[in-house]
Write an enzyme that holds these catalytic residues in place. Structure first.
Site, PDB file in Angstrom:
ATOM      1  N   LYS A 132       8.066  -0.681  12.451  1.00 17.90           N
ATOM      2  CA  LYS A 132       8.692  -0.234  11.203  1.00 17.90           C
ATOM      3  C   LYS A 132       9.800   0.792  11.501  1.00 17.90           C
ATOM      4  CE  LYS A 132       4.716  -1.171   8.145  1.00 17.90           C
ATOM      5  NZ  LYS A 132       3.839  -0.748   7.069  1.00 17.90           N
ATOM      6  N   GLU A 171      -4.885  -7.007  15.139  1.00 19.42           N
ATOM      7  CA  GLU A 171      -4.377  -5.703  14.726  1.00 19.42           C
ATOM      8  C   GLU A 171      -5.493  -4.656  14.857  1.00 19.42           C
ATOM      9  OE1 GLU A 171      -1.411  -5.947  11.538  1.00 19.42           O
ATOM     10  OE2 GLU A 171      -2.383  -4.198  10.690  1.00 19.42           O
ATOM     11  N   HIS A 214      -5.389 -33.594  17.721  1.00 19.20           N
ATOM     12  CA  HIS A 214      -4.277 -34.452  18.127  1.00 19.20           C
ATOM     13  C   HIS A 214      -3.171 -33.619  18.754  1.00 19.20           C
ATOM     14  CE1 HIS A 214      -5.958 -37.964  16.009  1.00 19.20           C
ATOM     15  NE2 HIS A 214      -6.549 -36.994  15.314  1.00 19.20           N
ATOM     16  N   GLU A 220      10.611  -4.661   4.456  1.00 20.40           N
ATOM     17  CA  GLU A 220      10.690  -6.077   4.072  1.00 20.40           C
ATOM     18  C   GLU A 220      10.335  -6.250   2.594  1.00 20.40           C
ATOM     19  OE1 GLU A 220       9.134  -4.859   6.727  1.00 20.40           O
ATOM     20  OE2 GLU A 220       8.991  -6.314   8.367  1.00 20.40           O
ATOM     21  N   LYS A 241       0.839  -1.204   0.000  1.00 19.42           N
ATOM     22  CA  LYS A 241       0.000   0.000   0.000  1.00 19.42           C
ATOM     23  C   LYS A 241       0.871   1.251   0.000  1.00 19.42           C
ATOM     24  CE  LYS A 241      -3.419   2.355   2.856  1.00 19.42           C
ATOM     25  NZ  LYS A 241      -4.341   2.276   3.983  1.00 19.42           N
ATOM     26  N   GLY A 292      -4.853  -1.970   5.274  1.00 18.97           N
ATOM     27  CA  GLY A 292      -4.048  -3.108   4.803  1.00 18.97           C
ATOM     28  C   GLY A 292      -4.741  -4.443   5.024  1.00 18.97           C
ATOM     29  N   ARG A 293      -5.220  -4.668   6.258  1.00 17.94           N
ATOM     30  CA  ARG A 293      -5.828  -5.976   6.567  1.00 17.94           C
ATOM     31  C   ARG A 293      -7.237  -6.119   5.996  1.00 17.94           C
ATOM     32  NH1 ARG A 293      -4.796  -2.718  10.543  1.00 17.94           N
ATOM     33  NH2 ARG A 293      -6.383  -1.927  11.963  1.00 17.94           N
TER      34      ARG A 293
END
Ligand code: G6Q
Length: 550
Positions: free
Chosen positions: A512, A353, A384, A212, A206, A267-268
């Site tokens: 960041k 978030e 399990h 990263e 965005k 973003g999410r």
């Protein structure tokens, strides 16, 4: 402003909790065999059974009163309308406009944003058709076989989760790869699997400033150019998804190869925007639009259904009930669907978030628990592993079971076994196994009285663990769209009740900034002393490991 805990409705719920906490779920079902009929809902193709909860008619009335007092419906209308619902960034939150399949305009600053949205969707269709049909060629004239999405957080988890969830609909020639971590191993292992001549890189960011993503994108471009390709070939192999055209062109991607979106897309919440391009390449634009339609159907339900019939409202109220009155601060997402294996991680970001906040919208500190810890893994695997703690541990962990009745890979009795496990777990969590039942079972199996007495405590199950079960016919693009939108609105309603802003993420921004300054120090390779003693020590120790300090 009235803080949520000061509301009469909040206090009434606290008192009500005292009066119902000792009643078990078993007792509730014994008293009323119609619970399943009463506490169920259906919306946008999703069936919800919420009867296995610590809930009576009175509880529900009190929770609904809290929703009304918190102006949940009004706040929802404001979000849909494009009002500034994210005041710390002074933005609307209009993911619902991205999947608006109606002909209704959505206004931001006096301008209808729908034409822009439709234009980007149309460009995504043209581009994805070209790639999928093999007309978009790499620098040696071969069709694309591999797509590498480079992005992180909201620019990764959504498309990754959905590409996995809808794997049966994937294009047979295209393999999708997702690279998010700045750990080079992520990129290197993806690059080992692909051929530069037939690989398309999608740089999804965005802001187009995320360390990263830009590091991975630069390294990917270097790798590409080292393979006998030249700078002018980059345009055939790199596209960008972003709101920041200047940074995209500074990176060296022609803005003709950029698919834009807008700052009012969080973003999410961005899977529905151009960030969904890798998904579109995989499943095709028609199916992506079916997913948008599923989300839109849930949007209309969330916006228009009365609170007592409103699935996201009911789910959110249950979370508030457990989180704030039962001290249950963890929520398990258990999809009985292997293709949904990244769905819990996706919801983890969406909810943690959004609602991991300690101040109210007005900036005053909260005096209540906000968003719970959300986690999960697909069933039956979880059974399990961590299910032991759910059954016999000391934490109360409300669970959402998610199940598609028809498999996308029908094979013998597999799907019926999966379904049986799903239903059996929610039943067992609720009913438990008391001493009488256990003893009768052990006697029938031939156990001695000594064995029975010795193992009795270990093998009884208190039960009384609440859960919701969500069913869909089949996990189609439409069903997935509706399911994601359901949780988005649930998160919104929780935030409305806690009076927090679900649309900012200053904690992510902090990470960041901090990493940037420490990276500069590592780069200088000099002893550091400007942090706390632990952080100084760790940086200096790392420089020693790297043989950069004596
Ligand atoms: C999501 C967050 C965060 C964001 C990433 C990537 O809501 O803001 O996860 O999506 O930090 O950001 P960019 O897309 O700007 O690279």
């Amino acid at each position: 402003m009235t803080h949520p805990v000061e509301r009469e409705e909040w206090k009434a719920l606290a008192e009500h909790h005292e009066s119902v906490r000792a009643t078990t779920l078993r007792e509730l079902f014994e008293k009323d065999d119609q619970r399943h009929e009463v506490f169920q809902l259906e919306a946008a193709g999703i069936f919800l059974d919420y009867s296995k909860n610590h809930l009576t008619d009175t509880t529900l009335d009190l929770l609904l009163s809290l929703a009304r007092a918190s102006s949940v419906s009004e706040k929802m209308q404001r979000m849909f309308r494009g009002d500034i619902v994210n005041p710390t960034e002074h933005r609307p939150a209009l993911h619902t406009a991205l999947r608006n399949r109606s002909d209704q305009p959505v206004m931001v600053d006096g301008r209808d944003v729908m034409p822009d949205i439709r234009e980007v969707l149309a460009r995504m269709r043209v581009f994805s058709d070209q790639v999928r049909e093999g007309q978009w060629k790499g620098f040696t004239g071969k069709p694309i076989t591999d797509v590498v999405n480079i992005g992180i957080g909201g620019s990764d988890l959504g498309p990754l989760m959905a590409v996995e969830a809808l794997a049966p609909f994937a294009h047979p020639r295209l393999t999708l790869h997702f690279v998010s971590n700045v750990d080079a191993s992520h990129l290197v292992s993806a690059l080992k699997k692909v051929d530069p001549e037939t690989t398309l890189f999608i740089v999804a960011s965005k802001t187009f400033t995320t360390q990263e993503t830009l590091s991975n994108a630069h390294s990917a471009r270097r790798w590409f150019l080292e393979s006998a390709a030249v700078e002018t070939d980059v345009s055939k192999h790199f596209v960008a998804l972003s709101t920041n055209a200047d940074a995209v062109s500074d990176f060296g991607i022609d803005t003709d190869n950029m698919f834009g979106f807008w700052d009012w897309v969080g973003g999410r919440y961005s899977l529905w925007s151009a960030i969904g391009l890798s998904l579109v390449l995989s499943i095709g634009m028609d199916r992506f639009e079916q997913m948008l339609q599923g989300a839109h159907d849930m949007d209309m339900h969330a916006r228009d259904a009365a609170p007592e019939q409103n699935m996201p409202v009911i789910l959110a109220l249950l979370t508030v009930w457990y989180n704030n009155f039962w001290d249950a601060h963890s929520h398990l997402i258990a999809p009985y669907d292997q293709y949904l294996h990244r769905f819990p991680a996706y919801l983890q970001q969406l909810t943690m978030e959004s609602n991991g906040k300690s101040v109210h919208i007005d900036g005053s500190p909260v005096s209540l628990a906000t968003g719970p810890v959300v986690w999960g893994e697909p069933g039956t695997n979880g059974q399990h592993a961590y299910f032991q703690l759910l059954h016999q541990g000391t934490h109360l962990i409300p669970t959402d079971f998610i199940m598609a009745i028809e498999s996308l890979n029908p094979l013998g009795i597999h799907q019926d076994l999966l379904m049986a496990n799903c239903f059996a777990q929610s039943e067992a969590l609720m009913m438990g196994k008391n001493r009488d039942e256990l003893h009768a079972e052990m006697r029938a199996a031939g156990a001695s009285e000594e064995q029975i007495n010795r193992l009795s405590g270990h093998r009884t199950f208190a039960g009384n663990r609440p859960s919701n079960t969500l069913l869909v016919q089949q996990m189609t693009p439409h069903a997935l769209g509706a399911l994601i939108a359901l949780y988005e609105h649930k998160v919104f309603v929780e935030a409305a009740i806690w009076d927090i802003n679900p649309f900012d993420q200053w904690g992510v921004e902090l990470g960041k900034q901090l990493a940037k300054s420490i990276h500069a120090e590592i780069d200088q390779a000099k002893t550091v002393s400007g942090h706390d003693a632990s952080t100084n020590g760790l940086i200096n120790r790392a420089l020693k490991f790297k043989n950069l300090l004596a």
